[in-house]
Structures are given as structure tokens and as C-alpha cells.
Design an enzyme around this catalytic site. Structure first.
Site, mmCIF file in Angstrom:
data_model
loop_
_atom_site.group_PDB
_atom_site.id
_atom_site.type_symbol
_atom_site.label_atom_id
_atom_site.label_comp_id
_atom_site.label_asym_id
_atom_site.label_seq_id
_atom_site.Cartn_x
_atom_site.Cartn_y
_atom_site.Cartn_z
ATOM 1 N N GLU A 1 26.181 44.336 58.980
ATOM 2 C CA GLU A 1 24.962 43.529 58.866
ATOM 3 C C GLU A 1 23.747 44.453 58.774
ATOM 4 O OE1 GLU A 1 25.536 39.348 60.463
ATOM 5 O OE2 GLU A 1 25.068 40.540 62.213
ATOM 6 N N GLY B 1 18.149 37.342 58.859
ATOM 7 C CA GLY B 1 17.019 36.425 59.013
ATOM 8 C C GLY B 1 15.982 36.530 57.910
ATOM 9 N N HIS C 1 25.311 42.568 68.378
ATOM 10 C CA HIS C 1 24.458 41.966 67.350
ATOM 11 C C HIS C 1 23.070 42.627 67.398
ATOM 12 C CE1 HIS C 1 21.867 39.039 65.309
ATOM 13 N NE2 HIS C 1 22.956 38.764 64.604
HETATM 14 C C1 PEP Z 1 22.830 37.175 61.753
HETATM 15 O O1 PEP Z 1 21.979 36.808 62.572
HETATM 16 O O2 PEP Z 1 23.755 37.943 62.079
HETATM 17 C C2 PEP Z 1 22.712 36.702 60.377
HETATM 18 C C3 PEP Z 1 23.528 37.204 59.486
HETATM 19 O O3 PEP Z 1 21.740 35.786 60.141
HETATM 20 P P1 PEP Z 1 21.301 35.168 58.726
HETATM 21 O O4 PEP Z 1 22.565 34.762 57.996
HETATM 22 O O5 PEP Z 1 20.469 33.999 59.086
HETATM 23 O O6 PEP Z 1 20.568 36.242 57.991
#
Ligand code: PEP
Length: 260
Positions: free
Chosen positions: A171, A177, A99
Site C-alpha cells: 500500500e 485515501g 497499517h
Molecule cells: C487503506 O486504508 O488501506 C486503503 C487502501 O484505503 P483506500 O482504498 O480508501 O485508499
């Protein structure tokens, strides 16, 4: 490119006590009971380590339960770390690896993630591997190159027959965030297709087609339906918008509706 059930999951990060985690799980299951066709989705939750066992019990086998990280060694002098052997005892289904916050705050590298992927596969878990470019990569036009390099290192020497157990969460780091990241459906589609092409180079076409590729980064009730129906994603990985059971249930309901 969805071949199986839509995969919808949430990482709770460093939030929720055991009591809060069990309460969330029960509430979520109660809400899912009210949905038609809830078997069209596979839902997973990734609690903090301390709550895994309790959540696993409360989930009654209906949710996949994951861990947020894992060391690559089975045991050893690694103060503060948790091994695959320990997670196996808890019956976790998947292990989240790489992550953006692990990379940023704990200096985790793609090479570390590769070692962890091999351990996770050896212990029978599904590795849920996060990849994604930084904003600076995107600005410099090297977003695709960045994710390709991540995929190459992270999946080095992974056997093709493991492909059905691999989950890649795309991601974009700049969307995690963020408020109103506004990533754009076309952008998600393009980047995920590129990840799949990179996987093909590593695993071959038929094995790569069996890898689940999901999207995460500011997923919320406003964009979930469009993401699942128009971006070609195999699922969604949600942070903040799923930290309340009722909100996650609404997002699941919207996604179910979107896939018809
Ligand atoms: C994450 O922390 O992997 C994430 C996708 O967070 P958020 O959905 O809050 O942007």
C-alpha cells in the site's frame, strides 16, 4: 504470480456499528450468491473489534473475518489493547498489522509489527502485513529500499513453513485515501515484484512464492479489473470503495470478469 484464489478484502477502519456490520455482511453474501464462479475469489472483511463476533456469525464461514490490530503479548497491563488470545476466542481468520494509520497515529514501528507477526502465527492467524513507501521516499527514488527494509524487519526470524499463511498488502502510503492516486499498473507490478524478491532473500525462493501479495491504495471500480488482470497481484485490499456492500460486490464482480 497468482497461485490460488484471488484475495479481495476490505478494512472498515473505525466505521460501522454492530447492526450496520451485520447488515453489510448479509447484503454482501446475498449479492455474492448471484455471481457465477464466486469460489474463484476469497473475500475478507475487517470490521472494528466490537463487530467481529457478529460478523463472523453472519458470514457463515463464507468470508474470512479479520481484526484491524492486535497486541503481541497474550495478556498484561496494556490498557486499551486486544490480545491474540481474545481474538482466538472470536474465531478471527486474519489480523491486519502495520497499517499506515497505525504507524502514523499510534507510532507503530516495523519492529512492533515483527513481534505481532510472530504472535499472530503462534495463534494460528494469517498476518496481513501492510508495507509501502511515503511520497517523499518515492520522490527521492528510495521507494524500493523502503519496502525492502520493512520486509526485512517485519519478517525477521519467521519460519519458512509459515509462508502460505503470510499476506503482504503493498500500500503506497501516498495512495491511501487519495482521490485519483493514479498509481499506475507498471509501478504496482514493479513494486510487488520487488517485495517478492525481498521475501525470497528472507525465506528462500520456494517459500516466498507461497506468500500472498495484494495491492491496496485507492482501489476502485475504475481500476480494479486492470489491477487484477495486468499487475500480477494476488488480490486487492480496499478501503472506501468497499464500505457499501453493493459497491464491494460490484468490484468483486469486475475482478471476477477480469480473471476470466
Ligand atoms: C487503506 O486504508 O488501506 C486503503 C487502501 O484505503 P483506500 O482504498 O480508501 O485508499
Amino acid at each position: 504470480m497468482r497461485t490460488g484464489r484471488l484475495l479481495l478484502g476490505t478494512n472498515w477502519k473505525m466505521n460501522k456499528t454492530i447492526r450496520e456490520s451485520v447488515d453489510y455482511t448479509r447484503r454482501l453474501l446475498g449479492l455474492l450468491d448471484r455471481f457465477d464462479r464466486s469460489d474463484a475469489v476469497q473475500v475478507f472483511v475487517i470490521p472494528p473489534y466490537t463487530a467481529i463476533e457478529a460478523v463472523k456469525r453472519a458470514s457463515e464461514g463464507r468470508l474470512w473475518v479479520g481484526a484491524q490490530n492486535m497486541h503481541w503479548a497474550e495478556r498484561g497491563a496494556y490498557t486499551g489493547e486486544i490480545s491474540a488470545l481474545m481474538l482466538q476466542e472470536l474465531g478471527v481468520d486474519l489480523v491486519e498489522l502495520g497499517h499506515a494509520e497505525r504507524r502514523r497515529y499510534f507510532n507503530e514501528t516495523d519492529a512492533d509489527v515483527n513481534r505481532k507477526v510472530h504472535t499472530a502465527l503462534q495463534y494460528g492467524f494469517k498476518p496481513l502485513v501492510c508495507v509501502g513507501e511515503q511520497l517523499e521516499d518515492k520522490r527521492r527514488g528510495i521507494g524500493k529500499e523502503t519496502v525492502k527494509n520493512q520486509v526485512r524487519t517485519i519478517f525477521a526470524n519467521v519460519e519458512t513453513d509459515c509462508a502460505p499463511r503470510l499476506i503482504v498488502a503493498y500500500e503506497p502510503v501516498w495512495a491511501i485515501g487519495a482521490e485519483h492516486a493514479d498509481v499506475g499498473i507498471e509501478y504496482v507490478r514493479e513494486m510487488q515484484a520487488y517485495i517478492r524478491t525481498s521475501l525470497e532473500e528472507m525465506l528462500g525462493r520456494s517459500a516466498a512464492a507461497m506468500v500472498t501479495v495484494i495491492y491496496g491504495g485507492d482501489v476502485n471500480l475504475r481500476n480494479a479489473a486492470t489491477l487484477v488482470s495486468e499487475s500480477g497481484t494476488d488480490g486487492l485490499f480496499v478501503g472506501r470503495a468497499a464500505w457499501e456492500a453493493e459497491n464491494f460486490a460490484e468490484l468483486i464482480r469486475a475482478s471476477l470478469k477480469a480473471i476470466g
